[in-house]
Every structure is written in structure tokens, then in C-alpha cells.
Design a protein around this motif. Sequence first.
Motif, PDB file in Angstrom:
ATOM      1  N   ASP A 365       0.861  -1.169   0.000  1.00  0.00           N
ATOM      2  CA  ASP A 365       0.000   0.000   0.000  1.00  0.00           C
ATOM      3  C   ASP A 365       0.901   1.224   0.000  1.00  0.00           C
ATOM      4  O   ASP A 365       1.866   1.280   0.764  1.00  0.00           O
ATOM      5  N   GLY A 366       0.629   2.190  -0.872  1.00  0.00           N
ATOM      6  CA  GLY A 366       1.444   3.398  -0.924  1.00  0.00           C
ATOM      7  C   GLY A 366       1.833   3.814  -2.321  1.00  0.00           C
ATOM      8  O   GLY A 366       2.211   4.963  -2.546  1.00  0.00           O
ATOM      9  N   VAL A 367       1.771   2.890  -3.275  1.00  0.00           N
ATOM     10  CA  VAL A 367       2.031   3.217  -4.670  1.00  0.00           C
ATOM     11  C   VAL A 367       0.893   2.653  -5.511  1.00  0.00           C
ATOM     12  O   VAL A 367       0.179   1.738  -5.079  1.00  0.00           O
ATOM     13  N   VAL A 368       0.736   3.173  -6.696  1.00  0.00           N
ATOM     14  CA  VAL A 368      -0.306   2.697  -7.595  1.00  0.00           C
ATOM     15  C   VAL A 368       0.322   1.856  -8.688  1.00  0.00           C
ATOM     16  O   VAL A 368       1.530   1.941  -8.943  1.00  0.00           O
ATOM     17  N   ALA A 369      -0.491   1.045  -9.323  1.00  0.00           N
ATOM     18  CA  ALA A 369      -0.010   0.238 -10.439  1.00  0.00           C
ATOM     19  C   ALA A 369       0.563   1.133 -11.530  1.00  0.00           C
ATOM     20  O   ALA A 369      -0.009   2.178 -11.855  1.00  0.00           O
ATOM     21  N   GLY A 370       1.692   0.719 -12.059  1.00  0.00           N
ATOM     22  CA  GLY A 370       2.352   1.498 -13.122  1.00  0.00           C
ATOM     23  C   GLY A 370       3.491   2.357 -12.610  1.00  0.00           C
ATOM     24  O   GLY A 370       4.267   2.896 -13.411  1.00  0.00           O
ATOM     25  N   THR A 371       3.633   2.524 -11.305  1.00  0.00           N
ATOM     26  CA  THR A 371       4.703   3.360 -10.752  1.00  0.00           C
ATOM     27  C   THR A 371       6.046   2.715 -11.035  1.00  0.00           C
ATOM     28  O   THR A 371       6.259   1.541 -10.721  1.00  0.00           O
ATOM     29  N   PRO A 372       7.022   3.456 -11.648  1.00  0.00           N
ATOM     30  CA  PRO A 372       8.355   2.901 -11.882  1.00  0.00           C
ATOM     31  C   PRO A 372       9.175   2.945 -10.588  1.00  0.00           C
ATOM     32  O   PRO A 372       9.321   3.997  -9.974  1.00  0.00           O
ATOM     33  N   VAL A 373       9.685   1.804 -10.181  1.00  0.00           N
ATOM     34  CA  VAL A 373      10.414   1.675  -8.921  1.00  0.00           C
ATOM     35  C   VAL A 373      11.796   1.123  -9.183  1.00  0.00           C
ATOM     36  O   VAL A 373      11.956   0.169  -9.962  1.00  0.00           O
ATOM     37  N   GLU A 374      12.804   1.717  -8.542  1.00  0.00           N
ATOM     38  CA  GLU A 374      14.184   1.271  -8.733  1.00  0.00           C
ATOM     39  C   GLU A 374      14.504   0.107  -7.783  1.00  0.00           C
ATOM     40  O   GLU A 374      14.108   0.119  -6.617  1.00  0.00           O
ATOM     41  N   LEU A 375      15.215  -0.856  -8.327  1.00  0.00           N
ATOM     42  CA  LEU A 375      15.743  -1.931  -7.498  1.00  0.00           C
ATOM     43  C   LEU A 375      17.092  -1.513  -6.932  1.00  0.00           C
ATOM     44  O   LEU A 375      17.864  -0.828  -7.604  1.00  0.00           O
ATOM     45  N   PRO A 376      17.417  -1.897  -5.702  1.00  0.00           N
ATOM     46  CA  PRO A 376      18.740  -1.582  -5.153  1.00  0.00           C
ATOM     47  C   PRO A 376      19.837  -2.149  -6.019  1.00  0.00           C
ATOM     48  O   PRO A 376      19.708  -3.249  -6.585  1.00  0.00           O
ATOM     49  N   ALA A 377      20.964  -1.392  -6.140  1.00  0.00           N
ATOM     50  CA  ALA A 377      22.108  -1.879  -6.922  1.00  0.00           C
ATOM     51  C   ALA A 377      22.710  -3.071  -6.243  1.00  0.00           C
ATOM     52  O   ALA A 377      22.707  -3.194  -5.008  1.00  0.00           O
ATOM     53  N   GLY A 378      23.228  -3.981  -7.042  1.00  0.00           N
ATOM     54  CA  GLY A 378      23.874  -5.177  -6.500  1.00  0.00           C
ATOM     55  C   GLY A 378      25.194  -4.830  -5.872  1.00  0.00           C
ATOM     56  O   GLY A 378      25.687  -3.698  -5.942  1.00  0.00           O
ATOM     57  N   PRO A 379      25.849  -5.790  -5.188  1.00  0.00           N
ATOM     58  CA  PRO A 379      27.130  -5.541  -4.530  1.00  0.00           C
ATOM     59  C   PRO A 379      28.219  -5.219  -5.533  1.00  0.00           C
ATOM     60  O   PRO A 379      28.191  -5.671  -6.650  1.00  0.00           O
TER      61      PRO A 379
END
Length: 379
Positions: A365-379
Motif C-alpha cells: 500500500d502506498g504506490v499505484v499500479a504502473g509506478t516505476p520503482v528502482e531496485l537496489p544496486a547489486g554488490p
Amino acid sequence: MPSSSTNAIHSSSRVADRRMTSGGFERAVLRRRRLVGIGWAAALIVSAAIGWWAASATLRPSETVPETAPTPVVVRAIEGRVGKTLDFSATSSWSTLRETINSAQGMVTAVYHAPATTAKAGDVLYAVDLHPVVAIKGSVPMFRDLSEGLRGPDVEQLRAFLMESGYMTKAGTSFDAAMAKAADRWLNDLGIAFTGTIGKGSILFLPDLPARTTLSQDIAVGKVLASGVGSVLTLSAEPAFAMRLTPDQANLVPLDASVLVGPPGGPTWSTRMGPAKTDREGQIVIPLLAAATGSVCGADCALLEGATDTVLTAKVVIVAETAGVTLPRAAIRSSPDGSQHVVIEGGALVAVKVLAESGGTAVVDGVVAGTPVELPAGP
């Protein structure tokens, strides 16, 4: 014969040759030594040049290559659902409260009563030699043929049924002429001619009606019955449900989990687990109780066979199925204060709440469908 002068000439010639040969050899040796010396000098020069190059390469400061930040991987929130269940089997079994013995003799020609369904007073349960066998409420078994002039509790039970069914209105304790006329009308409605006598195999007096009942396996079309063979079983209001698990399986099941149980391909009913016990074989027996007050199977209990245990499907709910906006669990980050957030494309932080998660996916809960979200960078 050669002369002495000739021998002298040959001798002096050989001496001269030896001198010439010895001088040439010495000169060849001197030339070789000069060449070897020149080779060593050249090797020393090359070695010195290599050493200077290596030293200069080692001492020269390295050039710094500026590092560039990796491009973040972006995913989009989508509508979906998550949930997790563990699949086992369960059983339902009816408790037999009472057994009423059949008195009819002959071949079973029809069965009208479905297993584990409710029988009411006046219901035809089965037929023997085409003659109907009827359930009537009464605590005294049908131990004799009934005819006009008889008295007794069995007569009173039949008379009470005929009055409740509207075939007669006058109360009494004997099988009188009024009762005989009422019996004639009742049997006529069943398609049977009244001969003045009601055979003892025609009626089954059951103490509790209406009641959930089932027929024993002896009462089946084509089987031959004798008096005392076959019975009608009065069952508990609903069956008992249980799962039987191995100790390893039981260790996977949270004690507070709900269980969805039901016949294969049929409806499912929500249950909760009762106190577990270990049986003689070492299996863990977990009773399944109604999730709330009331019955587990309700009106669907008739779907379960009454004569034997019925194998059911059982799904232990580890994560209740939840629908909503989903993200990879890896996209959700924790803040120092324990709250959770995501980083949307461009770097902005948005607070979210995880509603459910399973298998690497979370409903948030807090974002809507379609929101572009960044994944954390790998090590």
C-alpha cells in the motif's frame, strides 16, 4: 730413386706449410674472441635498456579512470495477488449415534434415501420386493404386524404419525376402525393397497426425527435381506474432520493457521486446528473445527458420504491470498526508524506498507499500479 736435393726441397716445403697453418689458426682464435666480447657487450646494453624501461614503468604514476554509477534497474508496480498454502489431505467421519435394525425380508428393489441426508417422519427410505419401508418417529421398535384391535406403544406411535400427517384427527390408544381408515388412506398415497395389516417390515420407528441418517451397506439394490440384516444409522449432526500428518509434516504447519477443507472439486470450508494428538502409528492427528461458531460444512454436509470416512483436500493457509499492487520484495527498503519505502525512478523516496508477501513478491500500500520503482544496486 729420388735425389737428396729433392728430399730437401720437400722437407722445407712442409715446414713452411706448418708455419703458415699455425699462424692462420692463431688469427682465427683472435677473431672469435673479439666476436664473443662484442656479443656480451650487446647483451649488457639490451639488459640495461630493459631494466630502465621496467623501472620507469613501475615508478610512473597510474592514470585514474573515473568510476560511473551503474544505471538502476527499474520495475513497474502491477496489480496481482500473493498467497501461500501447504497441501495435505483430511478425512471426514460420521459418528453413529444409533442403529435401527431392518425387519423387512426379500430383495432390495429401490433405495430412496441418499447417504448422510436428513430423514423426516413419513419418508420412504428403501423398498423390499417393491414394498416401501417408511421412517416414523418412535422409541419402541416395530416388533410385530399391526392390525385393527391391537393396543400398545407401537400402535400409539403409528396413530400419532397419522394424526400429525393429517390422516386422522381423533386421539386414542388402540388400532380402531378410525385408525384403520386413516392407515388405508396413507398406504394408498404410497401406492400400496391396505390389506388390514401393516407388516412389521414396512415401518422403521426412529427415536429422533428429523435426523441425519444413512443406510448400511447391506441395504443396496439387488441385495437380499432377512429380518435383522441391514440397518439405518442415525448420525451426528455433522461429521468430524481431521488431518493426519507425519511429525515432519506437522513441523511445517503453524498452529494458528487456518485450513481450507472440502471434497475434491467441491466447495471448501474454513476451519481452525484443535489440539493435536499422536495416534498408535506415530502420526499427528489434528482435529479441524469450525472457524466460527456453528457447523464446518453446513448445508453441504450431505455431500459427504455417511457410511465410511471420506478423503478430503486440505490447504493449510500460511499466507492468506491477498490482492493489490505488487512489487518484487527486493524493491522494498527499510529506513533507520524501521519504516519501509521504495525509491521511484528519479530518486524520490515513497513510504509503503507491506500487506502480504510470498515467493519474493509483496502486495503493498502506498504506490499505484504502473509506478516505476528502482531496485537496489547489486554488490
